[in-house]
Enzyme design. Structure first.
Site, PDB file in Angstrom:
ATOM      1  N   ASP A   1       3.544   7.834  -2.993  1.00 42.54           N
ATOM      2  CA  ASP A   1       3.334   6.416  -3.315  1.00 42.54           C
ATOM      3  C   ASP A   1       2.252   6.233  -4.382  1.00 42.54           C
ATOM      4  O   ASP A   1       1.403   7.099  -4.591  1.00 42.54           O
ATOM      5  CB  ASP A   1       2.887   5.649  -2.072  1.00 42.54           C
ATOM      6  CG  ASP A   1       3.987   5.471  -1.042  1.00 42.54           C
ATOM      7  OD1 ASP A   1       5.068   6.073  -1.206  1.00 42.54           O
ATOM      8  OD2 ASP A   1       3.748   4.745  -0.059  1.00 42.54           O
ATOM      9  N   ASP A   2       2.301   5.051  -5.005  1.00 41.16           N
ATOM     10  CA  ASP A   2       1.204   4.474  -5.806  1.00 41.16           C
ATOM     11  C   ASP A   2       1.080   4.999  -7.223  1.00 41.16           C
ATOM     12  O   ASP A   2       0.189   4.564  -7.967  1.00 41.16           O
ATOM     13  CB  ASP A   2      -0.150   4.645  -5.106  1.00 41.16           C
ATOM     14  CG  ASP A   2      -0.235   3.868  -3.803  1.00 41.16           C
ATOM     15  OD1 ASP A   2       0.705   3.111  -3.510  1.00 41.16           O
ATOM     16  OD2 ASP A   2      -1.238   4.035  -3.088  1.00 41.16           O
TER      17      ASP A   2
ATOM     18  N   HIS B   1       7.805   0.313  -5.199  1.00 40.15           N
ATOM     19  CA  HIS B   1       6.676   0.144  -4.275  1.00 40.15           C
ATOM     20  C   HIS B   1       5.908  -1.149  -4.584  1.00 40.15           C
ATOM     21  O   HIS B   1       4.727  -1.246  -4.248  1.00 40.15           O
ATOM     22  CB  HIS B   1       5.747   1.351  -4.373  1.00 40.15           C
ATOM     23  CG  HIS B   1       4.742   1.481  -3.266  1.00 40.15           C
ATOM     24  ND1 HIS B   1       5.057   1.254  -1.932  1.00 40.15           N
ATOM     25  CD2 HIS B   1       3.413   1.817  -3.278  1.00 40.15           C
ATOM     26  CE1 HIS B   1       3.971   1.451  -1.189  1.00 40.15           C
ATOM     27  NE2 HIS B   1       2.960   1.778  -1.980  1.00 40.15           N
TER      28      HIS B   1
ATOM     29  N   HIS C   1       0.770  -3.657  -5.575  1.00 42.76           N
ATOM     30  CA  HIS C   1       0.322  -3.166  -4.264  1.00 42.76           C
ATOM     31  C   HIS C   1      -0.346  -4.248  -3.418  1.00 42.76           C
ATOM     32  O   HIS C   1      -1.424  -4.034  -2.857  1.00 42.76           O
ATOM     33  CB  HIS C   1      -0.634  -1.982  -4.440  1.00 42.76           C
ATOM     34  CG  HIS C   1      -0.637  -1.027  -3.281  1.00 42.76           C
ATOM     35  ND1 HIS C   1      -1.355  -1.271  -2.109  1.00 42.76           N
ATOM     36  CD2 HIS C   1      -0.036   0.166  -3.094  1.00 42.76           C
ATOM     37  CE1 HIS C   1      -1.194  -0.275  -1.276  1.00 42.76           C
ATOM     38  NE2 HIS C   1      -0.388   0.634  -1.850  1.00 42.76           N
TER      39      HIS C   1
ATOM     40  N   TYR D   1       1.198  -0.471   2.454  1.00 44.55           N
ATOM     41  CA  TYR D   1       0.646  -0.437   3.813  1.00 44.55           C
ATOM     42  C   TYR D   1       1.732  -0.524   4.896  1.00 44.55           C
ATOM     43  O   TYR D   1       1.409  -0.569   6.078  1.00 44.55           O
ATOM     44  CB  TYR D   1      -0.356  -1.577   4.052  1.00 44.55           C
ATOM     45  CG  TYR D   1      -1.273  -1.845   2.901  1.00 44.55           C
ATOM     46  CD1 TYR D   1      -2.254  -0.919   2.545  1.00 44.55           C
ATOM     47  CD2 TYR D   1      -1.159  -3.009   2.154  1.00 44.55           C
ATOM     48  CE1 TYR D   1      -3.091  -1.154   1.467  1.00 44.55           C
ATOM     49  CE2 TYR D   1      -1.997  -3.245   1.070  1.00 44.55           C
ATOM     50  CZ  TYR D   1      -2.956  -2.317   0.737  1.00 44.55           C
ATOM     51  OH  TYR D   1      -3.779  -2.544  -0.328  1.00 44.55           O
TER      52      TYR D   1
ATOM     53  N   HIS E   1       0.450  10.446  -1.542  1.00 41.07           N
ATOM     54  CA  HIS E   1       0.136   9.620  -2.701  1.00 41.07           C
ATOM     55  C   HIS E   1      -0.143  10.528  -3.891  1.00 41.07           C
ATOM     56  O   HIS E   1      -1.003  11.417  -3.789  1.00 41.07           O
ATOM     57  CB  HIS E   1      -1.074   8.726  -2.424  1.00 41.07           C
ATOM     58  CG  HIS E   1      -0.882   7.797  -1.258  1.00 41.07           C
ATOM     59  ND1 HIS E   1      -1.012   8.222   0.056  1.00 41.07           N
ATOM     60  CD2 HIS E   1      -0.550   6.481  -1.213  1.00 41.07           C
ATOM     61  CE1 HIS E   1      -0.761   7.203   0.869  1.00 41.07           C
ATOM     62  NE2 HIS E   1      -0.477   6.145   0.131  1.00 41.07           N
TER      63      HIS E   1
END
Length: 290
Positions: free
Chosen positions: A89-90, A140, A144, A179, A251
């Protein structure tokens, strides 16, 4: 005639404002340090939710149970023993994502990258490399955010703007909430936009290991044994041994994750695990029903 003209001008102004709102510029994603702080807070909340979700003989915790749509962190398919699906992720991050891609290539493994729209500009070549090497691009959100706190229009913008950017490179199929926070209406929106929600079986806590060791505060979520609180790869291998496989949440923005990945994958391979893709219909038939 002045009043009708004034009303008409007001209507045109409102229409223009609404049109502009559809293309609103979304905020940038928070810094890595802020993400770690937020991940810690959200992880502790989820740990508390697990406690409150425990059934008792008298149902005394029922009134504390969260709304059924509050978190979208589950995988609809049960774990296929001996298999690992790697997800990140991210990103992308120009310093760490290429390192991770090199490790994946060396191991002949495919992964799914849940991309933030705000990180795409200037890093398009990294996404093109992901696609060329057989990895899956996924959505995603753009910046965020916590979807518990968003209006419907903002939810749409967060998903749709990232979708448009991803489709210049590949075809995204999966969506993961920041999250893991969702709402019933956001789940409906995600589905209407053609996406499938994807959670995880194991949060590897790499956000907690980002500085090389887990603090007492972060360990309230991760529950790492004392001898593994400085050993990310060892910690993950230990957790995987308990589940016998599953979807791993990582991540690609953390240096420790990138530098530990080769050792982690080697340990898992030596333990008999094989790496699979979320797009594998034999392993994840429910995720791939569409």
């Amino acid at each position: 005639m002045k009043r009708p003209i004034s009303l008409a001008l007001s209507a045109l102004t409102l229409t223009a404002s609404l049109a502009h709102a559809q293309e609103e510029v979304l905020p940038q994603a928070p810094s890595n340090e802020k993400l770690i702080e937020l991940q810690t807070t959200q992880g502790m909340k989820r740990a508390m939710e697990k406690v409150l979700n425990l059934e008792t003989e008298w149902g005394i915790f029922d009134k504390f149970k969260p709304n059924r749509c509050k978190y979208a962190i589950q995988i609809p398919d049960s774990v296929t023993r001996g298999t690992i699906a790697l997800t990140f992720d991210d990103g992308p991050n120009p310093e760490t994502t290429p390192v991770i891609l090199d490790v994946l290539k060396a191991h002949g493994a495919k992964a799914t990258f849940f991309i933030l729209g705000s990180k795409i500009k200037g890093n398009e070549s990294i996404l093109r490399r992901m696609v060329a090497e057989g990895h899956q691009l996924a959505n995603h959100s753009y910046s965020h955010p916590n979807f518990h706190e968003l209006s419907s229009s903002r939810m749409n913008s967060e998903i749709s703007q990232t979708d448009r950017l991803l489709r210049t490179v590949g075809t995204p199929r999966f969506f993961r909430y920041p999250y893991g926070n969702s709402t019933c209406s956001s789940n409906e929106l995600v589905s209407s936009l053609g996406y499938v929600n994807v959670g995880w079986d194991i949060d590897t806590c790499d956000w907690a290991f980002a500085d090389g060791q887990v603090s007492d505060k972060e360990n309230a979520t991760c529950q790492a044994p004392q001898h593994l609180r400085r050993d990310y790869a060892g910690y993950v291998a230990n957790v995987v041994a308990q589940t016998q496989g599953g979807v791993l949440l990582m991540h690609d923005i953390h240096k420790n994750t990138a530098h530990s990945l080769d050792r982690l994958m080697t340990m898992l391979e030596q333990d008999g695990y094989r790496f699979v893709s979320l797009t594998d219909r034999n392993i994840f038939p429910k995720l791939n029903r569409r």
